[in-house]
Design a protein around this motif. Structure first.
Motif, short mmCIF file in Angstrom:
data_model
loop_
_atom_site.label_atom_id
_atom_site.label_comp_id
_atom_site.label_asym_id
_atom_site.label_seq_id
_atom_site.Cartn_x
_atom_site.Cartn_y
_atom_site.Cartn_z
N GLY A 281 63.76 -42.60 -53.74
CA GLY A 281 62.49 -43.00 -53.26
C GLY A 281 61.65 -44.21 -54.62
O GLY A 281 60.70 -45.16 -54.33
N GLY A 282 62.82 -44.53 -55.02
CA GLY A 282 62.43 -45.77 -56.21
C GLY A 282 64.02 -46.21 -56.55
O GLY A 282 64.36 -45.14 -57.68
N VAL A 283 64.73 -47.09 -56.78
CA VAL A 283 65.60 -47.37 -56.91
C VAL A 283 65.23 -48.60 -58.15
O VAL A 283 65.30 -49.46 -57.65
N SER A 284 66.48 -48.54 -59.51
CA SER A 284 66.12 -48.99 -60.54
C SER A 284 67.45 -49.96 -60.20
O SER A 284 68.36 -49.22 -60.67
N THR B 225 74.83 -47.50 -39.74
CA THR B 225 76.04 -48.66 -40.39
C THR B 225 75.19 -49.82 -41.55
O THR B 225 73.77 -49.25 -41.56
N LEU B 226 76.44 -50.14 -42.04
CA LEU B 226 75.41 -50.85 -43.47
C LEU B 226 74.33 -51.49 -42.83
O LEU B 226 74.84 -52.69 -41.71
N GLU B 227 73.78 -52.13 -43.13
CA GLU B 227 72.43 -53.99 -43.56
C GLU B 227 74.20 -54.77 -43.50
O GLU B 227 72.92 -56.00 -43.15
N ALA B 228 74.45 -54.49 -44.24
CA ALA B 228 75.36 -56.08 -44.59
C ALA B 228 77.21 -55.88 -44.14
O ALA B 228 77.27 -54.46 -45.26
N ASP C 99 74.89 -59.69 -53.41
CA ASP C 99 74.63 -59.14 -54.36
C ASP C 99 73.73 -57.97 -53.73
O ASP C 99 72.89 -57.33 -55.15
N SER C 100 73.83 -57.62 -52.49
CA SER C 100 72.56 -56.39 -52.20
C SER C 100 73.02 -55.24 -52.66
O SER C 100 74.67 -54.36 -52.78
N VAL C 101 72.65 -53.51 -53.07
CA VAL C 101 73.12 -52.53 -53.12
C VAL C 101 72.34 -51.81 -51.93
O VAL C 101 70.87 -52.03 -51.64
N GLU C 102 73.08 -50.80 -51.34
CA GLU C 102 72.69 -49.83 -50.38
C GLU C 102 72.30 -48.76 -50.41
O GLU C 102 73.62 -48.32 -51.74
N LEU C 103 71.66 -47.63 -49.82
CA LEU C 103 71.94 -46.28 -50.16
C LEU C 103 71.71 -45.87 -48.88
O LEU C 103 71.25 -45.97 -48.45
N GLN D 100 69.70 -48.20 -46.52
CA GLN D 100 68.50 -49.22 -46.80
C GLN D 100 69.03 -49.75 -47.60
O GLN D 100 69.54 -49.63 -48.43
N THR D 101 68.69 -51.00 -47.58
CA THR D 101 69.31 -51.81 -49.26
C THR D 101 67.54 -51.35 -49.95
O THR D 101 66.26 -51.66 -49.14
#
Length: 574
Positions: free
Chosen positions: A401-404, A307-310, A342-346, A355-356
């Motif tokens: 591993g590292g989203v910008s 599931t999404l976190e939000a 404003d959150s971004v999830e992957l 994960q957010t």
């Protein structure tokens, strides 16, 4: 080189039986049935079981093409009054398309139609397809051949409600907030979810959902029918245990292609009291799976549903082939219309995890997301926050591993519920924003602008305008001309815009690279808030939305085509 003969029939085609006996050698044939929306021989306008009468028609061209390469394999021409034509000795091949062009005395197409893409290897002695030939730059209802009183008649098709559960059999499945995606190479369209809603919705307000749908509908241009994937023709009923339906009905969700006719269904609204309620669930549609197993829950390594976190709706979800992930950004949460996320999830499809990965500089909903040419960078544009429309844009890049998340150039016009697309000119590096609402009161803009990553501004001039301002328009770039068809939307009074216009492409170096032209004809059902999907037969399929039926404003269950004029340069045959 093996070849085929093509029989083109301008009246309704009745398939003939093929004789038996291996001792008789027969040439394989491709039979084409032609129908259309227009005037009949008696002047009556409607579906015609043959080529309609077009006043300026001088010639009919039949082209066998390979659209993927732009190749014209072979062609023939005949007078529209003739009943049939034979094009001899055409090559076998893959991803072919048979196209009809009705042209005037100057050779300009006045009506067109085409088959879906097909393969022909000669194993079938007779292979048949149907072409709906309609006037260019106009709308036409989608037709189905039905038997009535012993005759074959053509009618406008509706969503198939043989498999409706819990409703009266004659209750239509009008829908808005659904998603339509092409599949099978664009030969078919899949319609996922949606809702029957109060047709009056304030811009930036939450929808008033009456009925939320959990169904999947397939549209096949070869027949003109919509088929509920949960309907089992053998039992003439719904598959057991709600198979081939969503686990949760939803609207204003996303359906993201992840390759090989697979799709992720993410978030959206379900019905709530008193307001729509955002969802956090994720479902997988796999159209390659066996019937009854085509909708699955996405699960983690332990077998628990992901599931999404939000929970969110009015968000974006973009597949990145570079690392097999989906970037989910923004949207409206469960706190009401001002709960702008404003959150971004992957979503990592390889690791089966969610994960957010960060926060945008501004919460945004009803924005646009465009995947750039590197297959990794997602450009988020505009949208609305709690206090108004946004002109800002941001990019999401990097891997799991590292989203910008970085700020990019601002648009000249703040806008939400607009159209955005990565356009072909300049090697596909430009993103174009078209129309949209400019404030929470629902004022609209007629402007368009474009930019590329790395620039510090969007390009726009005072005369870069649509013919009409449009909130929530649909925009599709045509593959041959690079023109952009802009469909539907609403004006500043929230009235439905039933017209269409074309942004005709000239040259990026011109002072006015695109020139707007309003097309003739209007939507047959006066629809807005619909989906518009390009198909491999060259037509744009419009489904659902809010419009009129029997003079009453309602959520529509009908569909229609828009037939664009997209001239193809003649390419030499192999």
């Amino acid at each position: 080189m093996k070849r085929i003969s093509v029989l083109v029939v301008l009246s309704a085609l009745v398939a003939a039986a093929v004789g038996c006996g291996d001792e008789v050698e027969r040439d394989p044939k491709l039979n084409i049935q032609v129908i259309g929306w227009g005037s009949g021989q008696d002047g009556t306008v409607g579906f015609q079981p043959r080529l309609p009468v077009f006043d300026t028609a001088a010639q009919v061209r039949v082209n066998l093409t390979h659209p993927g390469t732009g190749q014209l394999v072979n062609t023939a021409a005949f007078n529209p009054s003739e009943q049939r034509a034979v094009i001899p000795k055409l090559r076998f091949g893959n991803d072919l398309r048979m196209e009809f062009e009705v042209v005037d005395t100057q050779g300009v197409p006045v009506a067109t139609g085409a088959t879906p893409l097909f393969d022909f290897d000669g194993d079938e002695l007779v292979k048949g397809y149907r072409i709906q030939v309609d006037e260019v730059d106009t709308f036409s209802p989608v037709g189905s051949v039905v038997n009535k009183a012993g005759r074959s008649e053509l009618t406008q098709s509706r969503m198939d409600y043989r498999a409706v559960r819990d409703f009266e059999a004659d209750r239509w499945l009008g829908r808005v907030g659904h998603v339509t995606v092409p599949y099978d190479g664009g030969n078919k369209a899949l319609i996922v979810g949606g809702a029957h809603v109060d047709p009056v919705r304030r811009p930036a307000g939450l929808p008033q959902i009456k009925i939320v749908q959990d169904d999947l509908m397939e549209f096949d241009p070869a027949t003109g029918y919509f088929t509920d994937l949960s309907y089992d023709p053998q039992t003439r009923g719904v598959r057991a245990n709600s198979a081939d339906r969503l686990f949760e009905g939803r609207a204003f969700h996303t359906v993201t292609p992840i390759g090989n006719d697979k799709f992720l269904v993410i978030g959206g609204f379900t019905s709530g009291d008193p307001n729509a309620r955002a969802l956090n669930s994720i479902e997988l549609i796999d159209l390659n799976a066996a019937p009854g197993t085509r909708v699955q829950q996405l699960v983690d390594a332990s077998g628990s549903p992901l599931t999404l976190e939000a929970p969110r709706a009015f968000h974006t979800a973009t597949y990145r082939p570079s690392d097999n992930t989906v970037i989910v950004a923004g949207g409206i949460g469960r706190g009401g219309e001002n709960d702008v996320l404003d959150s971004v999830e992957l979503i990592d499809l390889d690791e089966s995890s969610v994960q957010t990965v960060g926060q945008m500089g501004e919460g945004r909903a009803e924005h646009e997301a465009v995947l750039m040419g590197d297959g990794e960078t997602v450009w988020l544009l505009g949208g609305r926050g709690p206090s108004g429309a946004l002109s800002s844009t941001e990019t999401v890049s990097g891997d799991a591993g590292g989203v910008s998340i970085s700020t990019a150039a601002s648009m000249n016009t703040a806008r939400y519920a607009f159209a955005a697309l990565r356009i072909t000119p300049n090697n596909g590096s430009l993103v174009m924003a078209i129309g949209g609402y400019t404030d929470l009161d629902g004022n609209v803009t007629d402007t368009f602008e474009f930019s590329s990553l790395g620039r510090d501004e969007f390009l726009a001039e005072g005369n870069w305008r649509l013919e009409e301002g449009r909130g929530n328009p649909q925009a599709i770039e045509l593959s041959n001309s690079n023109n952009i068809v802009v469909l539907g939307g609403r004006d500043g009074s929230q009235a439905r815009l039933t017209s269409s216009e074309v942004l005709e492409f000239g040259d990026l170096g011109d002072p006015k690279p695109y020139t707007a032209r309003t097309t003739e004809g209007t939507s047959h059902n006066e629809r807005a808030d619909f989906t518009a999907t390009p198909l491999s037969n060259g037509k744009i399929l419009l489904i659902g939305g809010v419009g009129r039926f029997d003079g009453t404003t309602t959520t529509l269950d009908s569909a229609e085509y828009f037939t664009p004029l997209d001239p193809r340069g003649t390419a030499p045959a192999n």
